[in-house]
Design a protein around this motif. Structure first.
Motif, PDB file in Angstrom:
ATOM      1  N   GLU A 150      -1.319   0.140   4.279  1.00 29.20           N
ATOM      2  CA  GLU A 150      -1.542   1.580   4.408  1.00 29.20           C
ATOM      3  C   GLU A 150      -0.485   2.379   3.650  1.00 29.20           C
ATOM      4  N   THR A 151       0.701   1.817   3.469  1.00 29.83           N
ATOM      5  CA  THR A 151       1.703   2.559   2.716  1.00 29.83           C
ATOM      6  C   THR A 151       1.442   2.498   1.217  1.00 29.83           C
ATOM      7  N   LYS A 152       0.518   1.673   0.793  1.00 28.46           N
ATOM      8  CA  LYS A 152       0.117   1.565  -0.619  1.00 28.46           C
ATOM      9  C   LYS A 152       1.276   1.153  -1.512  1.00 28.46           C
ATOM     10  N   ARG A 153       2.180   0.332  -1.009  1.00 33.63           N
ATOM     11  CA  ARG A 153       3.258  -0.178  -1.853  1.00 33.63           C
ATOM     12  C   ARG A 153       2.911  -1.580  -2.304  1.00 33.63           C
ATOM     13  N   ALA A 154       3.554  -2.023  -3.389  1.00 30.41           N
ATOM     14  CA  ALA A 154       3.311  -3.368  -3.877  1.00 30.41           C
ATOM     15  C   ALA A 154       3.570  -4.355  -2.743  1.00 30.41           C
ATOM     16  N   PRO A 155       2.797  -5.407  -2.544  1.00 37.17           N
ATOM     17  CA  PRO A 155       1.709  -5.883  -3.399  1.00 37.17           C
ATOM     18  C   PRO A 155       0.359  -5.192  -3.173  1.00 37.17           C
ATOM     19  N   PHE A 156       0.313  -4.135  -2.362  1.00 34.47           N
ATOM     20  CA  PHE A 156      -0.968  -3.479  -2.103  1.00 34.47           C
ATOM     21  C   PHE A 156      -1.088  -2.189  -2.911  1.00 34.47           C
ATOM     22  N   ASP A 157      -0.517  -2.153  -4.119  1.00 31.96           N
ATOM     23  CA  ASP A 157      -0.423  -0.869  -4.804  1.00 31.96           C
ATOM     24  C   ASP A 157      -1.511  -0.660  -5.839  1.00 31.96           C
ATOM     25  N   VAL A 158      -2.719  -1.213  -5.619  1.00 32.98           N
ATOM     26  CA  VAL A 158      -3.786  -0.954  -6.596  1.00 32.98           C
ATOM     27  C   VAL A 158      -4.123   0.531  -6.723  1.00 32.98           C
ATOM     28  N   PRO A 159      -3.993   1.380  -5.680  1.00 37.99           N
ATOM     29  CA  PRO A 159      -4.266   2.799  -5.909  1.00 37.99           C
ATOM     30  C   PRO A 159      -3.306   3.416  -6.908  1.00 37.99           C
ATOM     31  N   GLU A 160      -2.089   2.869  -7.016  1.00 36.84           N
ATOM     32  CA  GLU A 160      -1.151   3.399  -7.997  1.00 36.84           C
ATOM     33  C   GLU A 160      -1.214   2.567  -9.268  1.00 36.84           C
ATOM     34  N   GLY A 161      -0.906   1.305  -9.154  1.00 35.73           N
ATOM     35  CA  GLY A 161      -1.047   0.389 -10.273  1.00 35.73           C
ATOM     36  C   GLY A 161      -0.508   0.946 -11.575  1.00 35.73           C
ATOM     37  N   GLU A 162       0.808   1.169 -11.647  1.00 36.51           N
ATOM     38  CA  GLU A 162       1.400   1.842 -12.806  1.00 36.51           C
ATOM     39  C   GLU A 162       0.948   1.224 -14.132  1.00 36.51           C
ATOM     40  N   SER A 163       0.768  -0.084 -14.152  1.00 42.52           N
ATOM     41  CA  SER A 163       0.472  -0.730 -15.427  1.00 42.52           C
ATOM     42  C   SER A 163      -1.002  -0.657 -15.790  1.00 42.52           C
ATOM     43  N   GLU A 164      -1.881  -0.201 -14.886  1.00 38.78           N
ATOM     44  CA  GLU A 164      -3.287  -0.110 -15.270  1.00 38.78           C
ATOM     45  C   GLU A 164      -3.866   1.294 -15.172  1.00 38.78           C
ATOM     46  N   ILE A 165      -3.743   1.973 -14.021  1.00 39.87           N
ATOM     47  CA  ILE A 165      -4.381   3.292 -13.920  1.00 39.87           C
ATOM     48  C   ILE A 165      -3.397   4.403 -13.561  1.00 39.87           C
ATOM     49  N   ILE A 166      -2.116   4.070 -13.436  1.00 39.50           N
ATOM     50  CA  ILE A 166      -1.069   5.036 -13.095  1.00 39.50           C
ATOM     51  C   ILE A 166      -1.224   5.578 -11.682  1.00 39.50           C
ATOM     52  N   GLY A 167      -2.448   5.971 -11.321  1.00 41.65           N
ATOM     53  CA  GLY A 167      -2.644   6.311  -9.927  1.00 41.65           C
ATOM     54  C   GLY A 167      -3.205   7.691  -9.690  1.00 41.65           C
ATOM     55  N   TYR A 168      -3.430   7.974  -8.410  1.00 37.76           N
ATOM     56  CA  TYR A 168      -4.072   9.230  -8.018  1.00 37.76           C
ATOM     57  C   TYR A 168      -3.204  10.433  -8.348  1.00 37.76           C
ATOM     58  N   PHE A 169      -1.894  10.217  -8.570  1.00 44.99           N
ATOM     59  CA  PHE A 169      -1.022  11.359  -8.838  1.00 44.99           C
ATOM     60  C   PHE A 169      -0.712  11.509 -10.326  1.00 44.99           C
ATOM     61  N   VAL A 170      -1.579  10.958 -11.183  1.00 39.92           N
ATOM     62  CA  VAL A 170      -1.247  10.949 -12.614  1.00 39.92           C
ATOM     63  C   VAL A 170      -1.086  12.359 -13.172  1.00 39.92           C
ATOM     64  N   GLU A 171      -1.820  13.343 -12.641  1.00 38.31           N
ATOM     65  CA  GLU A 171      -1.759  14.693 -13.202  1.00 38.31           C
ATOM     66  C   GLU A 171      -0.671  15.550 -12.560  1.00 38.31           C
TER      67      GLU A 171
END
Lengths: 168, 475
Positions: free
Chosen positions: B279-300
């Motif tokens: 639930e904290t969305k930190r690695a290893p569960f960080d697919v919502p952020e995933g800096e190396s692939e989609i940057i994440g929901y806060f990209v803008e």
């Protein structure tokens, strides 16, 4: 004019406002968010009715789980604003008619509710709305309806899996 | 040698700072209760627990995470920002000036809003992400109820009847911030991040709730103060996690195995920790952020709005550590000598000293669990999306269900919780054995990942070989 009355007025007004926004907003995501805030203000009214547990379950289940699923689907399908607006189709006429009918039924029911609230006595008031008393009544007096409802949910879940995944 | 000495001094500083904070909180609480109105200490608890302790620890975590990641990757870590004050001899001060520069950067950066974004929801997103997380700590008891200046003072903001349901209800709202931020940015990567975040958080909420049912059954309560409990004293027997499973007296001091959550509910503990880590969305569960692939929901997002997302993640880390401490590590209770301390005449006379000692114990446990989270975050590679979903639905959920039934049967059979303790210790032994056997495999060179026992067989993690981006500074 006591605090409870003021709070009730505020919550009731905000509930009506956000509920109106649910049906008036053009973008589905705004509608969904308005529905979330409706649930919140309803939870506030439940608290005023001494139903704390119902209020927190309302936030947990409706705002925290069901509306998140709604939002998820809206985002997944990327629904835009509805294009054809205001055209009277058959389903809209039927929907409007049933809404008016529901309003009538609710009005009749409310007019028959006694003006004075039922007096539960001091003993019932002390435990009213607590988790312990709700659990007690669910698992003793209302055990069969409770289990029937949970069975219904299970059936719905199995049904959804069968419909969505025909080849498992 | 000087390095060890520096570390000892740093640790002593932390302990003294924590003890000072807790003592201040208790004394101020007692003062406002005595000279203000009844219940005023709850208001000062909001300030001390939620604003001072949680926020300061979360702010320092931004630095601790960089330092720890650097340590694990054999780097030095942040040491470039220096204050040009003469007395400091231009030292790096362990990287603390980096926090100041971070804050300055976030406050002064341009607040950019994309042209096609939904402005209202775009601005609402960071607030909705931060507010629920911040409100979570309200029900966590951070110290015992003691008598200060003749007034009863407790270290908790609120004790609602529904207890931990508050935690679930508020935690489940945190997903709106991420989902709305992703949607309103009008950016495909942000939308992907938002959708992934909501799917992940819905999936793990079920396992999260189920993993705690066993604990509720054991202590027959959902309120955190009751779950934490108190040790036995002259007036009342031990309750909650303050009680011993087995204990004996040695020279007038009590030692034994306490009925802490992770001993009697190891499955529940692992389920809860993994699910809330997801639930904290930190690695290893960080697919919502995933800096190396989609940057994440806060990209803008830029400036302080991004800062709100970042600080809410660190607040989540602190809150998760606090809740886990209260639920599974005995809260403010000492593992041994608790009864001797509680029944000490001096401690009974000076309640705030007793409260300060146990409050410091609580925060030290919290710091330990925060450290565990940092280690996990910088050890595991990111899970694949299907691995995350199958871990939640196919492993944690059935394990949680089995745990509920086993716990219910054992509590019914032996209300003294000892049967539960025996089963729990056996389970821990099995975990340790499995982990050790896994370690031998990876040393033999099968595949070089140290996956946990409970999801080791999901898929070989070596399959996705992207090295995790090490630039915490860019985060």
């Amino acid at each position: 004019m006591n605090v409870e009355l003021v709070l009730f007025g505020a919550f009731a007004l905000l509930t009506l406002l956000s509920a109106g926004l649910v049906i008036l907003a053009r973008s589905p995501i705004n509608s969904a968010m308005a529905l979330v805030s409706t649930f919140f203000f309803l939870a506030g009214i439940y608290v005023l009715l001494w139903a704390h547990t119902v209020a927190v379950v309302q936030v947990l289940v409706y705002a925290g789980a069901i509306m998140v699923l709604f939002l998820f689907v809206i985002m997944l399908l990327n629904l835009g604003e509805s294009a054809h607006r205001g055209k009277p189709t058959l389903s809209r006429i039927l929907g409007g008619a049933s809404a008016v009918g529901l309003l009538g039924v609710l009005g009749i029911t409310l007019s028959r509710v006694p003006a004075q609230p039922a007096n539960l006595g001091p003993q019932a008031q002390a435990t009213f709305g607590t988790m312990a008393s709700i659990g007690q009544s669910i698992f003793t007096q209302w055990l069969l309806p409770f289990e029937a409802v949970s069975l219904l949910l299970l059936v719905a879940m199995v049904g959804a899996v069968v419909v969505a995944k025909s080849r498992i | 040698m000087s390095r060890i000495l520096t570390m000892l001094v740093a640790m002593a500083t932390i302990v003294v700072a924590l003890a000072g904070g807790v003592a201040t909180a208790y004394l101020v609480g007692g003062f406002v209760e005595a000279h203000g109105f009844t219940g005023a200490s709850r208001l000062t608890n909001i300030v001390f627990l939620m604003l001072v302790f949680v926020m300061i620890i979360a702010t320092l975590l931004t630095l601790a995470e960089r330092k720890w990641s650097a340590f694990m990757q054999d780097r030095v870590g942040p040491n470039r920002a220096r204050l040009g004050i003469p007395g400091l001899k231009n030292r790096s001060l362990g990287g603390i000036p980096h926090i100041i520069t971070d804050v300055l950067k976030m406050l002064t950066k341009e607040d950019f809003i994309p042209g096609m974004a939904n402005r209202f929801l775009f601005n609402l997103g960071p607030l909705l992400a931060f507010a629920p997380v911040f409100a979570l700590f309200a029900v966590v008891p951070a110290g015992p109820t003691v008598t200060v200046l003749g007034q009863k003072v407790d270290m908790v903001v609120a004790t609602p009847d529904f207890g931990i349901l508050y935690l679930f209800a508020i935690a489940s709202l945190a997903v709106y911030g991420t989902a709305l931020a992703g949607w309103s940015s009008n950016n495909k990567f942000a939308l992907l991040g938002g959708v992934r975040a909501s799917a992940q958080m819905i999936s793990y909420e079920v396992a999260l709730g189920l993993s705690l049912v066993g604990l509720f059954l054991t202590f027959s309560s959902v309120q955190l103060p009751a779950l934490v409990g108190d040790v036995a004293n002259a007036l009342s027997p031990a309750t909650g996690q303050g009680q011993y499973l087995w204990s004996t007296q040695v020279f007038g001091l009590d030692i034994g195995i306490p009925a802490w959550g992770f001993i009697i509910q190891p499955l529940g503990f692992i389920g809860f920790f993994v699910a809330s880590f997801a639930e904290t969305k930190r690695a290893p569960f960080d697919v919502p952020e995933g800096e190396s692939e989609i940057i994440g929901y806060f990209v803008e997002y830029s400036g302080m709005k991004f800062g709100m997302f970042m600080i809410s993640e660190f607040v989540e880390v602190v809150v998760l550590a606090g809740v886990t401490t209260a639920l599974f590590f005995g809260g403010h209770n000492l593992p041994i000598f608790g009864e001797a301390l509680a029944n000490n005449a001096f401690m009974q006379e000076h309640g705030w000293v007793y409260g300060t000692i146990l409050g410091t114990v609580f925060w030290l446990k919290v710091l330990f669990l925060i450290w565990v989270q940092l280690v996990i975050r910088w050890t595991f590679p990111r899970f694949r999306y299907d691995q995350i979903q199958s871990l939640g639905w196919k492993i944690l959920l059935p394990v949680g269900l089995v745990n509920v039934f086993v716990t219910a049967a054992l509590v019914l059979w032996d209300p003294s919780l000892r049967a539960l303790g025996v089963v729990g210790i056996l389970e821990i032994a099995v975990f340790v054995a499995l982990t050790l056997s896994k370690k031998e495999n990876s040393e033999a060179g099968a595949h070089g990942d140290a996956h946990g026992h409970d999801h080791g067989h999901a898929a070989p993690a070596g399959a996705h070989a992207d090295p995790h981006p090490s630039a915490a500074g860019a985060h």
